[in-house]
Design a protein around this motif. Structure first.
Motif, mmCIF file in Angstrom:
data_model
loop_
_atom_site.group_PDB
_atom_site.id
_atom_site.type_symbol
_atom_site.label_atom_id
_atom_site.label_comp_id
_atom_site.label_asym_id
_atom_site.label_seq_id
_atom_site.Cartn_x
_atom_site.Cartn_y
_atom_site.Cartn_z
ATOM 1 N N GLU A 150 0.831 -1.209 0.000
ATOM 2 C CA GLU A 150 0.000 0.000 0.000
ATOM 3 C C GLU A 150 0.864 1.256 0.000
ATOM 4 O O GLU A 150 0.537 2.246 -0.663
ATOM 5 C CB GLU A 150 -0.926 -0.014 1.218
ATOM 6 C CG GLU A 150 -2.040 -1.047 1.125
ATOM 7 C CD GLU A 150 -2.748 -1.284 2.450
ATOM 8 O OE1 GLU A 150 -3.763 -2.004 2.454
ATOM 9 O OE2 GLU A 150 -2.269 -0.763 3.491
ATOM 10 N N ARG A 151 1.969 1.217 0.706
ATOM 11 C CA ARG A 151 2.893 2.355 0.718
ATOM 12 C C ARG A 151 3.477 2.583 -0.669
ATOM 13 O O ARG A 151 3.633 3.718 -1.119
ATOM 14 C CB ARG A 151 4.015 2.132 1.732
ATOM 15 C CG ARG A 151 3.535 2.142 3.181
ATOM 16 C CD ARG A 151 4.627 1.757 4.167
ATOM 17 N NE ARG A 151 5.497 2.886 4.484
ATOM 18 C CZ ARG A 151 6.773 2.967 4.153
ATOM 19 N NH1 ARG A 151 7.347 1.991 3.471
ATOM 20 N NH2 ARG A 151 7.491 4.019 4.499
ATOM 21 N N GLU A 152 3.804 1.492 -1.359
ATOM 22 C CA GLU A 152 4.340 1.608 -2.718
ATOM 23 C C GLU A 152 3.311 2.224 -3.652
ATOM 24 O O GLU A 152 3.637 3.109 -4.465
ATOM 25 C CB GLU A 152 4.749 0.222 -3.240
ATOM 26 C CG GLU A 152 5.980 -0.361 -2.560
ATOM 27 C CD GLU A 152 6.290 -1.763 -3.042
ATOM 28 O OE1 GLU A 152 7.479 -2.129 -3.057
ATOM 29 O OE2 GLU A 152 5.353 -2.498 -3.412
ATOM 30 N N VAL A 153 2.067 1.754 -3.540
ATOM 31 C CA VAL A 153 1.006 2.285 -4.400
ATOM 32 C C VAL A 153 0.787 3.771 -4.116
ATOM 33 O O VAL A 153 0.691 4.583 -5.046
ATOM 34 C CB VAL A 153 -0.304 1.496 -4.173
ATOM 35 C CG1 VAL A 153 -1.471 2.193 -4.878
ATOM 36 C CG2 VAL A 153 -0.167 0.067 -4.693
ATOM 37 N N LEU A 205 5.249 9.768 3.731
ATOM 38 C CA LEU A 205 4.826 8.368 3.603
ATOM 39 C C LEU A 205 4.540 7.788 4.992
ATOM 40 O O LEU A 205 5.350 7.919 5.911
ATOM 41 C CB LEU A 205 5.920 7.572 2.915
ATOM 42 C CG LEU A 205 5.529 6.285 2.185
ATOM 43 C CD1 LEU A 205 4.502 6.592 1.102
ATOM 44 C CD2 LEU A 205 6.749 5.621 1.584
ATOM 45 N N PRO A 206 3.359 7.154 5.171
ATOM 46 C CA PRO A 206 3.008 6.580 6.474
ATOM 47 C C PRO A 206 3.941 5.449 6.874
ATOM 48 O O PRO A 206 4.664 4.885 6.051
ATOM 49 C CB PRO A 206 1.579 6.053 6.267
ATOM 50 C CG PRO A 206 1.088 6.733 5.046
ATOM 51 C CD PRO A 206 2.288 6.979 4.186
ATOM 52 N N GLU A 207 3.904 5.086 8.151
ATOM 53 C CA GLU A 207 4.684 3.975 8.640
ATOM 54 C C GLU A 207 4.144 2.642 8.092
ATOM 55 O O GLU A 207 3.004 2.566 7.664
ATOM 56 C CB GLU A 207 4.641 3.925 10.175
ATOM 57 C CG GLU A 207 5.248 5.127 10.856
ATOM 58 C CD GLU A 207 5.147 5.024 12.367
ATOM 59 O OE1 GLU A 207 4.738 3.940 12.853
ATOM 60 O OE2 GLU A 207 5.471 5.993 13.051
ATOM 61 N N SER A 208 4.981 1.630 8.132
ATOM 62 C CA SER A 208 4.542 0.300 7.718
ATOM 63 C C SER A 208 3.733 -0.351 8.828
ATOM 64 O O SER A 208 4.038 -0.184 10.018
ATOM 65 C CB SER A 208 5.752 -0.591 7.398
ATOM 66 O OG SER A 208 6.481 -0.072 6.300
#
Length: 209
Positions: A150-153, A205-208
Motif C-alpha cells: 500500500e505504501r508503494e502504491v 509516507l506513512p509507517e509500515s
C-alpha cells in the motif's frame, strides 16, 4: 430562536435531523439543501444563524461551500456534521472557515449542544476532531499505518502515475491496484487520488503496518 440550515445530500439523514431539531424549543430548521451550491443559495434566502454542513456531497462539497458562504459575508456559523474523522478533512473544513466539527455518530444531546454553542460564537468540536487539532499543534503526524504494498502504491500515486502504470511498475494487475487504493483511501480518510497525493505531500509516507 436559533435558525438552522441543513446541508446534507442523503434525504433520510436530513429528514432525521429535521425531526430531531423540531423537538428542541429554541431551534428552528429554516431549510434543507442537498448539495453545497444549494446551501449557498438557501443561506442567502433564509439567513440562518447556524449551518450544519456535510462534507461529502455531489457537486460542490462542504468545505468549498463553506469558503463560498463566508466569502459572501454571511454571519451564519458553519458547523460540519459528517462521518469523516480523518485529520486532513477536519483541518480542511476548519481552514475553510467552519466554526465547529461534529460527527454523525454523536448523541442527539451533543448535536443540540453543538448548535447552541455555535450560535453563541463558540467552537463545538467532537473529541476526535479536538484530538486531531491538538495533535497538529504539537507537531504529531497522523496515526496511519499501511502495508508495504500500500505504501508503494501511495508513493506512485504521489508521483502522478495512473493505475495502469502503477500495475506495470509493481508487476500486479490493475484490479489489485484498485483494491490497494480502496484500502489506502480508507486509511487516509480521503476519497480520491488528488486528496491522497495532497495528504502524502503534507504528511509524508506513512509507517509500515
Amino acid at each position: 430562536m436559533i435558525r438552522v440550515l441543513l446541508a446534507e445530500d442523503h434525504s433520510l439523514v436530513r429528514a432525521g435531523l429535521e425531526r430531531l431539531l423540531a423537538t428542541v424549543e429554541d431551534i428552528e430548521v429554516v431549510g434543507g439543501a442537498a448539495d453545497g451550491q444549494e446551501a449557498v443559495e438557501l443561506a442567502a434566502q433564509t439567513t440562518p444563524d447556524v449551518i450544519l454542513m456535510d462534507l461529502s456531497m455531489p457537486g460542490m462539497g462542504g468545505a468549498e461551500a463553506t469558503r463560498k458562504l463566508l466569502s459572501t459575508g454571511t454571519e451564519a456559523r458553519v458547523v460540519v456534521l459528517t462521518s469523516l474523522s480523518a485529520r486532513e478533512r477536519i483541518l480542511d473544513a476548519l481552514d475553510a472557515g467552519a466554526i465547529g466539527y461534529l460527527l454523525k455518530d454523536a448523541e442527539p444531546d451533543e448535536l443540540v449542544r453543538g448548535v447552541r454553542a455555535a450560535a453563541r460564537g463558540e467552537s463545538p468540536l467532537s473529541p476526535r476532531a479536538a484530538h486531531e487539532v491538538l495533535a497538529v499543534r504539537s507537531g504529531q503526524k497522523p496515526a496511519v499505518k499501511l502495508s508495504a504494498r500500500e505504501r508503494e502504491v501511495l508513493e506512485l500515486v504521489g508521483e502522478g502515475l495512473p493505475n495502469k502504470l502503477i500495475a506495470r511498475r509493481l508487476e500486479i494487475s490493475e484490479k489489485t491496484v484498485k483494491a490497494h487504493l480502496t484500502q489506502v483511501f480508507a486509511q487516509l480518510g480521503v476519497t480520491d487520488r488528488t486528496q491522497a497525493a495532497l495528504w502524502l505531500e503534507r504528511n509524508g509516507l506513512p509507517e509500515s503496518a
